[in-house]
Design a protein around this motif. Structure first.
Motif, PDB file in Angstrom:
ATOM      1  N   ASP A 173      57.868 -66.352 -36.261  1.00 21.60           N
ATOM      2  CA  ASP A 173      58.833 -65.361 -36.734  1.00 21.60           C
ATOM      3  C   ASP A 173      59.970 -65.999 -37.525  1.00 21.60           C
ATOM      4  O   ASP A 173      60.551 -65.353 -38.414  1.00 21.60           O
ATOM      5  CB  ASP A 173      59.408 -64.580 -35.553  1.00 21.60           C
ATOM      6  CG  ASP A 173      58.872 -63.155 -35.502  1.00 21.60           C
ATOM      7  OD1 ASP A 173      58.395 -62.664 -36.541  1.00 21.60           O
ATOM      8  OD2 ASP A 173      58.929 -62.541 -34.426  1.00 21.60           O
ATOM      9  N   ASN A 176      59.650 -65.861 -41.153  1.00 26.45           N
ATOM     10  CA  ASN A 176      59.896 -64.562 -41.783  1.00 26.45           C
ATOM     11  C   ASN A 176      61.379 -64.313 -42.036  1.00 26.45           C
ATOM     12  O   ASN A 176      61.736 -63.315 -42.654  1.00 26.45           O
ATOM     13  CB  ASN A 176      59.347 -63.434 -40.904  1.00 26.45           C
ATOM     14  CG  ASN A 176      57.836 -63.363 -40.924  1.00 26.45           C
ATOM     15  OD1 ASN A 176      57.223 -63.390 -41.983  1.00 26.45           O
ATOM     16  ND2 ASN A 176      57.223 -63.274 -39.752  1.00 26.45           N
ATOM     17  N   LYS A 177      62.233 -65.215 -41.550  1.00 28.66           N
ATOM     18  CA  LYS A 177      63.678 -65.012 -41.634  1.00 28.66           C
ATOM     19  C   LYS A 177      64.314 -66.271 -42.212  1.00 28.66           C
ATOM     20  O   LYS A 177      64.149 -67.366 -41.649  1.00 28.66           O
ATOM     21  CB  LYS A 177      64.256 -64.729 -40.258  1.00 28.66           C
ATOM     22  CG  LYS A 177      63.621 -63.542 -39.542  1.00 28.66           C
ATOM     23  CD  LYS A 177      64.118 -63.454 -38.106  1.00 28.66           C
ATOM     24  CE  LYS A 177      63.413 -62.338 -37.360  1.00 28.66           C
ATOM     25  NZ  LYS A 177      63.799 -62.287 -35.935  1.00 28.66           N
ATOM     26  N   PRO A 179      63.878 -63.474 -45.507  1.00 25.30           N
ATOM     27  CA  PRO A 179      62.735 -63.196 -46.391  1.00 25.30           C
ATOM     28  C   PRO A 179      62.763 -64.115 -47.609  1.00 25.30           C
ATOM     29  O   PRO A 179      63.819 -64.373 -48.182  1.00 25.30           O
ATOM     30  CB  PRO A 179      62.950 -61.728 -46.794  1.00 25.30           C
ATOM     31  CG  PRO A 179      63.816 -61.165 -45.705  1.00 25.30           C
ATOM     32  CD  PRO A 179      64.711 -62.285 -45.281  1.00 25.30           C
ATOM     33  N   ARG A 182      57.133 -65.075 -52.421  1.00 26.57           N
ATOM     34  CA  ARG A 182      55.788 -65.449 -52.004  1.00 26.57           C
ATOM     35  C   ARG A 182      55.565 -66.958 -52.107  1.00 26.57           C
ATOM     36  O   ARG A 182      55.887 -67.589 -53.105  1.00 26.57           O
ATOM     37  CB  ARG A 182      54.751 -64.722 -52.869  1.00 26.57           C
ATOM     38  CG  ARG A 182      53.315 -64.967 -52.435  1.00 26.57           C
ATOM     39  CD  ARG A 182      52.358 -64.117 -53.271  1.00 26.57           C
ATOM     40  NE  ARG A 182      50.984 -64.398 -52.910  1.00 26.57           N
ATOM     41  CZ  ARG A 182      50.326 -63.785 -51.932  1.00 26.57           C
ATOM     42  NH1 ARG A 182      50.950 -62.857 -51.219  1.00 26.57           N
ATOM     43  NH2 ARG A 182      49.081 -64.082 -51.657  1.00 26.57           N
ATOM     44  N   ALA A 185      52.644 -70.656 -46.087  1.00 25.47           N
ATOM     45  CA  ALA A 185      53.110 -70.890 -44.721  1.00 25.47           C
ATOM     46  C   ALA A 185      51.981 -71.559 -43.940  1.00 25.47           C
ATOM     47  O   ALA A 185      50.843 -71.088 -43.970  1.00 25.47           O
ATOM     48  CB  ALA A 185      53.518 -69.581 -44.056  1.00 25.47           C
ATOM     49  N   PRO A 201      53.249 -61.706 -35.334  1.00 22.71           N
ATOM     50  CA  PRO A 201      54.070 -62.450 -36.298  1.00 22.71           C
ATOM     51  C   PRO A 201      53.243 -63.103 -37.406  1.00 22.71           C
ATOM     52  O   PRO A 201      53.683 -63.163 -38.554  1.00 22.71           O
ATOM     53  CB  PRO A 201      54.761 -63.506 -35.425  1.00 22.71           C
ATOM     54  CG  PRO A 201      54.813 -62.905 -34.062  1.00 22.71           C
ATOM     55  CD  PRO A 201      53.541 -62.123 -33.940  1.00 22.71           C
ATOM     56  N   LYS A 204      52.338 -60.385 -39.860  1.00 23.61           N
ATOM     57  CA  LYS A 204      53.513 -60.042 -40.661  1.00 23.61           C
ATOM     58  C   LYS A 204      53.759 -61.099 -41.735  1.00 23.61           C
ATOM     59  O   LYS A 204      54.093 -60.776 -42.880  1.00 23.61           O
ATOM     60  CB  LYS A 204      54.738 -59.921 -39.745  1.00 23.61           C
ATOM     61  CG  LYS A 204      56.033 -59.573 -40.459  1.00 23.61           C
ATOM     62  CD  LYS A 204      57.176 -59.482 -39.466  1.00 23.61           C
ATOM     63  CE  LYS A 204      58.498 -59.208 -40.176  1.00 23.61           C
ATOM     64  NZ  LYS A 204      59.634 -59.172 -39.208  1.00 23.61           N
ATOM     65  N   LEU A 205      53.574 -62.356 -41.382  1.00 29.78           N
ATOM     66  CA  LEU A 205      53.769 -63.453 -42.333  1.00 29.78           C
ATOM     67  C   LEU A 205      52.763 -63.373 -43.466  1.00 29.78           C
ATOM     68  O   LEU A 205      53.085 -63.649 -44.627  1.00 29.78           O
ATOM     69  CB  LEU A 205      53.648 -64.783 -41.591  1.00 29.78           C
ATOM     70  CG  LEU A 205      54.060 -66.064 -42.322  1.00 29.78           C
ATOM     71  CD1 LEU A 205      55.553 -66.044 -42.625  1.00 29.78           C
ATOM     72  CD2 LEU A 205      53.707 -67.284 -41.477  1.00 29.78           C
ATOM     73  N   ARG A 208      53.169 -61.316 -46.946  1.00 30.92           N
ATOM     74  CA  ARG A 208      53.919 -61.821 -48.099  1.00 30.92           C
ATOM     75  C   ARG A 208      53.466 -63.205 -48.552  1.00 30.92           C
ATOM     76  O   ARG A 208      53.638 -63.559 -49.726  1.00 30.92           O
ATOM     77  CB  ARG A 208      55.414 -61.865 -47.742  1.00 30.92           C
ATOM     78  CG  ARG A 208      56.318 -62.202 -48.913  1.00 30.92           C
ATOM     79  CD  ARG A 208      57.776 -62.034 -48.548  1.00 30.92           C
ATOM     80  NE  ARG A 208      58.654 -62.324 -49.668  1.00 30.92           N
ATOM     81  CZ  ARG A 208      58.976 -61.475 -50.622  1.00 30.92           C
ATOM     82  NH1 ARG A 208      58.480 -60.249 -50.590  1.00 30.92           N
ATOM     83  NH2 ARG A 208      59.777 -61.813 -51.609  1.00 30.92           N
ATOM     84  N   HIS A 209      52.893 -63.991 -47.656  1.00 34.79           N
ATOM     85  CA  HIS A 209      52.594 -65.389 -47.969  1.00 34.79           C
ATOM     86  C   HIS A 209      51.115 -65.707 -47.744  1.00 34.79           C
ATOM     87  O   HIS A 209      50.420 -65.012 -46.991  1.00 34.79           O
ATOM     88  CB  HIS A 209      53.443 -66.328 -47.103  1.00 34.79           C
ATOM     89  CG  HIS A 209      54.904 -66.085 -47.190  1.00 34.79           C
ATOM     90  ND1 HIS A 209      55.665 -66.487 -48.270  1.00 34.79           N
ATOM     91  CD2 HIS A 209      55.766 -65.460 -46.332  1.00 34.79           C
ATOM     92  CE1 HIS A 209      56.930 -66.144 -48.076  1.00 34.79           C
ATOM     93  NE2 HIS A 209      57.018 -65.507 -46.915  1.00 34.79           N
TER      94      HIS A 209
END
Length: 306
Positions: A173, A176-177, A179, A182, A185, A201, A204-205, A208-209
């Motif tokens: 997580d 992700n912080k 944001p 792109r 990860a 998590p 969620k990651l 975008r990546h």
């Protein structure tokens, strides 16, 4: 082997890290051809031409205006970014202080950081990391350049493990912080915790990546040898259990349970949209990584994504 080191051992550890980086450089550059040997050769973010959709294409790249105009599904090609930001979530909890083959799991995790750094810091790319050691979490800011990547590797190798288990979900997580635009990860762990605690998590990651999960495995986690009574210690809790490994039924149940666990991990990562690379402490991990990168490139040229 690469371990967390006291000041008296720093000279030896620096020499070990130098040899590791030389090994990574020689082998990866020798086996991976091309001016831009990326770890995950992602499609980039700059808009390019459209082409017809083929099975396996990322549906997030559908070109809806062209699809509507032609009534044939199209995806938007993108121009590969030459400057990317790569973040590593590294799990160095006590469960990685274990190994029965050529490497400790911790050593192999640090070696994976070295390889990731070598493959991602070219062309002004930036590399950063968040590291969980069981007792605390450390964030290393993303900076460009090989010298900075080497500094990151030295900091990671020097971090000592602490009793207790890092929360892999919380560690992921942190990527992700805040944001970010792109990028790439990389999650390095043995993924021994319940997938339900980290799969969301990771998913969620992956929205975008481009996400790569590097799973660290020791052969004794997959099967038990026949060595009589074996004292087994949980490195995270300190609990000791005696296991009668001469029992063939017990060894079979252990192997079946381990296989089911690894299959569940692979399924969870695949479902979360992450590329999955498994590195074993008893294998040529650099060759495994080379094969993985080559397979990713081949998949991209065929229009698939994972």
């Amino acid at each position: 082997m690469i371990r967390g080191f006291a000041p008296a051992e720093s000279t030896r550890s620096e020499a070990v890290l130098s040899r590791l980086q030389l090994l990574v450089t020689r082998k990866l550059d020798g086996l991976l051809q091309g001016d831009y040997a990326g770890l995950l050769p992602g499609p980039g973010t700059e808009a390019g031409e459209s082409r017809e959709y083929t099975p396996g294409d990322d549906v997030r790249r559908m070109d809806w205006p062209v699809t509507a105009r032609t009534t044939v599904a199209h995806v938007r090609r993108t121009v590969a970014d030459r400057e990317l930001e790569t973040w590593i979530a590294l799990d160095l909890s006590a469960s990685l202080d274990f190994g029965t083959a050529r490497w400790l799991k911790r050593d192999l995790a640090v070696a994976a950081v070295a390889a990731v750094g070598h493959l991602t810091v070219r062309g002004g790319n930036r590399l950063g990391a968040v590291v969980g050691t069981g007792g605390s979490t450390e964030r290393i800011p993303a900076r460009p350049g090989r010298k900075e990547a080497q500094g990151l590797l030295r900091r990671v190798a020097a971090l000592p493990s602490a009793p207790g288990r890092s929360s892999l979900g919380e560690l992921v997580d942190l990527l992700n912080k805040p944001p970010r635009r792109r990028g790439v990860a990389v999650i390095i762990s043995d993924f021994m915790s319940d997938p339900s605690t980290w799969v969301r998590p990771v998913k969620k990651l992956a929205v975008r990546h481009d996400v790569l999960a590097i799973e660290i495995v020791d052969p004794r986690e997959l099967e038990l040898p026949d060595v009589g009574v074996l004292a087994v210690v949980d490195p995270e809790s300190g609990a000791v259990h005696e296991v009668q490994t001469s029992d063939p039924k017990l060894r079979r149940r252990y192997a079946e349970g381990a296989a089911a666990q690894r299959a569940a991990i692979a399924s969870a990562l695949r479902g979360a949209g992450a590329a999955h690379l498994r590195l074993r402490t008893d294998s040529d991990w650099l060759l495994d990584m080379v094969r993985f990168v080559a397979a990713q490139r081949h998949a991209r040229t065929r229009g698939t994504t994972r």
